[in-house]
Design an enzyme around this catalytic site. Sequence first.
Site, PDB file in Angstrom:
ATOM      1  N   GLY A  63       0.824  -1.197   0.000  1.00 49.16           N
ATOM      2  CA  GLY A  63       0.000   0.000   0.000  1.00 49.16           C
ATOM      3  C   GLY A  63       0.855   1.242   0.000  1.00 49.16           C
ATOM      4  O   GLY A  63       1.937   1.261   0.603  1.00 49.16           O
ATOM      5  N   THR A  64       0.375   2.267  -0.682  1.00 53.84           N
ATOM      6  CA  THR A  64       1.136   3.511  -0.767  1.00 53.84           C
ATOM      7  C   THR A  64       0.231   4.611  -1.301  1.00 53.84           C
ATOM      8  O   THR A  64      -0.910   4.365  -1.694  1.00 53.84           O
ATOM      9  CB  THR A  64       2.360   3.341  -1.685  1.00 53.84           C
ATOM     10  OG1 THR A  64       3.150   4.512  -1.643  1.00 53.84           O
ATOM     11  CG2 THR A  64       1.928   3.101  -3.111  1.00 53.84           C
TER      12      THR A  64
END
Length: 292
Positions: free
Chosen positions: A75-76
Amino acid sequence: MALEDICGFKNSPLHRKLSPASCFEDTATFLHMNDNSGTLLNFFMPSFLSSAAFTCRSLAKPSLTVRRPFNLSHGTTTLGFIFQGGVIAAADTRASAGGLVACPFVHKISPIHSHLVVTSSGSGADCMLWERILRREIRLYQLRHSRCLSICGTAKLLSFMLHPFKGTDVCVALTLCGWDKELIYVCSDGARLQGDIFSVGSGSPYAYGILDGSLRWSLSNEEAISLAREAVFRATHRDAYSGNHVDLFHITAQGWSQREREDLKEEYYRDKKRKMTIAEDRKRLTELEVLG
């Protein structure tokens, strides 16, 4: 073995002790030797398995594969957009692996050359590898042709290199932000998209919500920087896989410039204080209207 036969070590009592008949026998011992001066030297010999032990292991049933307690999903939050003053690239600094924060100080924006930066999302190892490959190929092109490859040419080259890995476990999503005032998204299946605004990662829906409502061509540099910081902050506030700090690059005709890394926790408290001030002002105005 041949070396044991030559040294006469194979039939010694120590060899029989270090190589027991049973694969489960403990072989930890001290090896006592005398040097040329007659001084006693002690060497601790750790336990090791003989050839019989490997035979026992080879005949044993294979062990079952142990599953991880959670999936190592990524995730980012990365974003980039174009305005009259150039190109803005911003990203958070949290590297996540499922529910684990692997590292809070990752650099997700990498300069390729003086007028091009790349935002990365996906697998950290894959992104770092392909950024290095891209940097190398652009440098070789510059040495061969005495000119720098254009942003479109760079995106096309990267797409061609990634296309053979389509359908594999390679996970790369790069956004090329260059001074040609071009923004090009390239992912690991070879897809290549060009646009004026891109946000990639698990926090991208929240970032798009801020960018779509406030982004316009006539933004000043300060307004564009503030908008990018606001979008990353809102995304990290709602997305558990993004957070910690925000990195921001501004690309112009003079090249890229990096803004000092900022802690999003401080931005959260500033935003909370600003909301409290607005609420108090509204309450005061309401009281004045009632009294008047």
